[in-house]
Design an enzyme around this catalytic site. Structure first.
Site, PDB file in Angstrom:
ATOM      1  N   ASN A   9     -45.153  -8.952 -27.048  1.00 51.12           N
ATOM      2  CA  ASN A   9     -45.020  -9.455 -25.680  1.00 51.12           C
ATOM      3  C   ASN A   9     -43.607 -10.007 -25.535  1.00 51.12           C
ATOM      4  OD1 ASN A   9     -45.150 -10.773 -23.243  1.00 51.12           O
ATOM      5  ND2 ASN A   9     -46.573 -12.373 -23.929  1.00 51.12           N
ATOM      6  N   TRP A  10     -42.779  -9.227 -24.862  1.00 51.80           N
ATOM      7  CA  TRP A  10     -41.361  -9.632 -24.773  1.00 51.80           C
ATOM      8  C   TRP A  10     -41.116 -10.685 -23.707  1.00 51.80           C
ATOM      9  CZ3 TRP A  10     -38.234  -4.370 -25.022  1.00 51.80           C
ATOM     10  CH2 TRP A  10     -38.603  -3.690 -26.197  1.00 51.80           C
ATOM     11  N   LYS A  11     -42.144 -10.965 -22.912  1.00 54.24           N
ATOM     12  CA  LYS A  11     -42.024 -11.950 -21.823  1.00 54.24           C
ATOM     13  C   LYS A  11     -40.817 -11.613 -20.937  1.00 54.24           C
ATOM     14  CE  LYS A  11     -44.332 -15.178 -24.827  1.00 54.24           C
ATOM     15  NZ  LYS A  11     -44.687 -16.551 -25.134  1.00 54.24           N
ATOM     16  N   HIS A  95     -52.616 -14.108 -19.805  1.00 55.97           N
ATOM     17  CA  HIS A  95     -51.822 -14.855 -20.799  1.00 55.97           C
ATOM     18  C   HIS A  95     -51.776 -16.323 -20.379  1.00 55.97           C
ATOM     19  CE1 HIS A  95     -48.379 -16.286 -23.101  1.00 55.97           C
ATOM     20  NE2 HIS A  95     -48.612 -15.274 -23.911  1.00 55.97           N
ATOM     21  N   GLU A  97     -49.476 -18.346 -20.191  1.00 54.04           N
ATOM     22  CA  GLU A  97     -48.364 -18.684 -19.283  1.00 54.04           C
ATOM     23  C   GLU A  97     -48.709 -18.273 -17.850  1.00 54.04           C
ATOM     24  OE1 GLU A  97     -45.330 -16.736 -21.587  1.00 54.04           O
ATOM     25  OE2 GLU A  97     -45.569 -18.261 -23.142  1.00 54.04           O
ATOM     26  N   GLU A 167     -55.336 -16.816 -28.458  1.00 48.86           N
ATOM     27  CA  GLU A 167     -54.039 -17.467 -28.570  1.00 48.86           C
ATOM     28  C   GLU A 167     -54.197 -18.960 -28.279  1.00 48.86           C
ATOM     29  OE1 GLU A 167     -50.674 -14.476 -27.942  1.00 48.86           O
ATOM     30  OE2 GLU A 167     -51.248 -15.193 -25.976  1.00 48.86           O
ATOM     31  N   GLY A 173     -45.255 -20.206 -29.171  1.00 46.38           N
ATOM     32  CA  GLY A 173     -43.842 -20.554 -29.043  1.00 46.38           C
ATOM     33  C   GLY A 173     -43.483 -21.902 -29.643  1.00 46.38           C
ATOM     34  N   SER A 213     -47.202 -17.976 -32.648  1.00 47.87           N
ATOM     35  CA  SER A 213     -46.229 -18.159 -33.735  1.00 47.87           C
ATOM     36  C   SER A 213     -46.545 -17.300 -34.956  1.00 47.87           C
ATOM     37  CB  SER A 213     -46.111 -19.642 -34.114  1.00 47.87           C
ATOM     38  OG  SER A 213     -45.655 -20.400 -33.010  1.00 47.87           O
ATOM     39  N   GLY A 234     -45.078 -12.945 -29.715  1.00 47.47           N
ATOM     40  CA  GLY A 234     -44.081 -13.313 -28.714  1.00 47.47           C
ATOM     41  C   GLY A 234     -42.694 -13.311 -29.338  1.00 47.47           C
ATOM     42  N   GLY A 235     -42.234 -14.477 -29.729  1.00 43.24           N
ATOM     43  CA  GLY A 235     -40.863 -14.644 -30.223  1.00 43.24           C
ATOM     44  C   GLY A 235     -40.458 -13.628 -31.285  1.00 43.24           C
TER      45      GLY A 235
HETATM   46  C1  PEP Z   1     -47.454 -15.131 -26.916  1.00 48.05           C
HETATM   47  O1  PEP Z   1     -46.858 -15.670 -26.004  1.00 48.05           O
HETATM   48  O2  PEP Z   1     -48.310 -14.264 -26.677  1.00 48.05           O
HETATM   49  C2  PEP Z   1     -47.126 -15.537 -28.291  1.00 48.05           C
HETATM   50  C3  PEP Z   1     -48.011 -15.341 -29.219  1.00 48.05           C
HETATM   51  O3  PEP Z   1     -45.912 -16.141 -28.460  1.00 48.05           O
HETATM   52  P1  PEP Z   1     -45.274 -16.612 -29.867  1.00 48.05           P
HETATM   53  O4  PEP Z   1     -45.510 -15.523 -30.861  1.00 48.05           O
HETATM   54  O5  PEP Z   1     -43.818 -16.815 -29.563  1.00 48.05           O
HETATM   55  O6  PEP Z   1     -45.972 -17.880 -30.235  1.00 48.05           O
END
Ligand code: PEP
Length: 251
Positions: A9-11, A95, A97, A167, A173, A213, A234-235
């Site tokens: 997920n590149w957001k 998600h 967010e 999640e 994040g 994470s 994500g990151g």
């Molecule tokens: C996400 O936003 O779906 C996610 C898992 O982010 P991160 O890996 O950065 O915690």
């Protein structure tokens, strides 16, 4: 046997040029990944370029959101059919967010899930508790409500296309990951909720990703848990090396 699924997920990151560069690196390193479904979810603006770059590979394309209507006066929104036109096969829905910053309720997520399934898009449906829910012992209640609400009314045939992403919001994040045991407990619980909602065969076959994470250092142990079927990243998905290593951990 459930096939693991790792999605990036590149957001709201990566220009078109940066997206193509990232995918080109990922593609080079993941020529052989038939044991894992790998899905890249760039921002809308880069979907077309990423779609072209992955043509003929085993990499798959996903979007990060969509509207539930097929067309109309919904300024700024994108419909499932438009995503299909770009060869998108997945869409992330609900998600945390989107739930937190854009007011998406389970009811809204459910409308989107239905529209995605009707358009042959596979929804990756995100659920997860806030830190205060966990601290107050409400994790299962919150997650159950999200699973039941977001996936209400799906037929057994539709469930075959559903992916759930657990999640925990406090792990997204933040660098703070759920322990493999904490994650496994919630994944097993989600499977039990699906069993009650549909049946045992769907509960056994639905794929449940962990997100929060996840990185190369913790991916193997998390994905090694019996009810964890991959990751929503994500990151670490913004860096080709890290993402590739996580996919390899799922092989
Ligand atoms: C996400 O936003 O779906 C996610 C898992 O982010 P991160 O890996 O950065 O915690």
């Amino acid at each position: 046997m459930r096939k693991p699924i790792v999605a990036g997920n590149w957001k709201m990151n990566k220009t078109v040029a940066e997206a193509v560069a990232l995918v080109t690196d990922i593609k080079r390193d993941l020529a052989e990944c038939s044991g894992v479904d790998v899905v890249l979810c760039p921002p809308f603006t880069a979907l077309s370029a990423v779609s072209e770059t992955i043509t003929g590979t085993q990499l798959d394309l996903g979007a990060q959101n969509m509207h539930w209507e097929a067309s109309g006066a919904y300024t700024g929104e994108v419909a499932a059919g438009m995503l299909r036109e770009l060869f998108c096969h997945y869409v992330i829905l609900g998600h945390s967010e989107r739930r937190a910053y854009f007011g998406e309720s389970d009811e809204i997520v459910n409308k989107k899930v239905k529209a995605a399934l009707a358009a042959n898009l596979r929804p990756i449906v995100c659920v997860g508790e806030q830190l205060e829910d966990r601290d107050a012992g409400r994790t299962e209640a919150v997650v159950e409500q999200q699973v039941r609400g977001s996936l209400a009314g799906c037929s057994a045939r539709e469930w075959a296309d559903v992916v759930i992403a657990y999640e925990p919001v406090w792990a997204i994040g933040t660098g703070r990951t759920a322990t493999p045991e904490q994650a496994q407990d919630v994944h097993a619980f989600i499977r039990s909720v699906v069993r009650e909602m549909v049946d045992d065969s769907i509960a056994q076959s639905v794929r449940i990703q962990y997100g929060g994470s996840m990185k190369p250092a913790n991916a193997k142990e998390l994905i090694g848990q019996p009810d964890i079927d991959g990751g929503l990243i994500g990151g670490a998905a913004l860096d080709a090396r890290s993402f590739v290593e996580i996919v390899q951990a799922a092989l």
